[in-house]
Scaffold this motif. Structure first.
Motif: not given
Length: 119
Positions: A16-18, A115-119, A67-74, A82-86
């Motif tokens: 999943g993603s968060l 952040v907890t990744v669990s099924s 899998r992760f992307t960091v960004s910033r908004d001034s 953004q975290m994908n394929s956790l």
């Protein structure tokens, strides 16, 4: 008074993603390199990603590359992760850190978001 407030953590299934957010106040946002760190139980805090003041430099730890992307908004003084394929091993308390570009002795931490990744 500088504040870094993280949000967006939660429970998610593997794959999943968060999207985490860190809202900064009380500082000149463009003067700071913004970073995300994480700390799993029993482990040391580790750098996940960071981004330069003008989104001109991003660095990721190997385990999250692609899998992760960091960004910033001034406009909103906010940094995102953004975290994908956790994966299970991404489970940790995620922290935001602001380090002044011209004086790394000046830095601030947020309080963290789980952040907890669990099924």
């Amino acid at each position: 008074q500088v504040q870094l407030v993280e949000s967006g953590g939660g429970l998610v299934q593997p794959g999943g993603s968060l999207k985490l957010s860190c809202a900064a106040s009380g500082l000149s946002f463009s003067d700071y390199v913004m970073s995300w760190y994480r700390q799993a139980p029993g482990k040391e805090r580790q750098l996940v990603a960071h981004i330069g003041p003008y989104q001109d430099a991003t660095i990721y730890t190997d385990s999250v590359q692609g899998r992760f992307t960091v960004s910033r908004d001034s406009a909103t003084n906010t940094v995102y992760l953004q975290m994908n394929s956790l994966k299970h091993e991404d489970t940790a308390l995620y922290y935001c850190k602001a380090v002044r570009l011209l004086d790394s002795r000046i830095y601030y931490w947020g309080q963290g978001t789980q952040v907890t990744v669990s099924s």
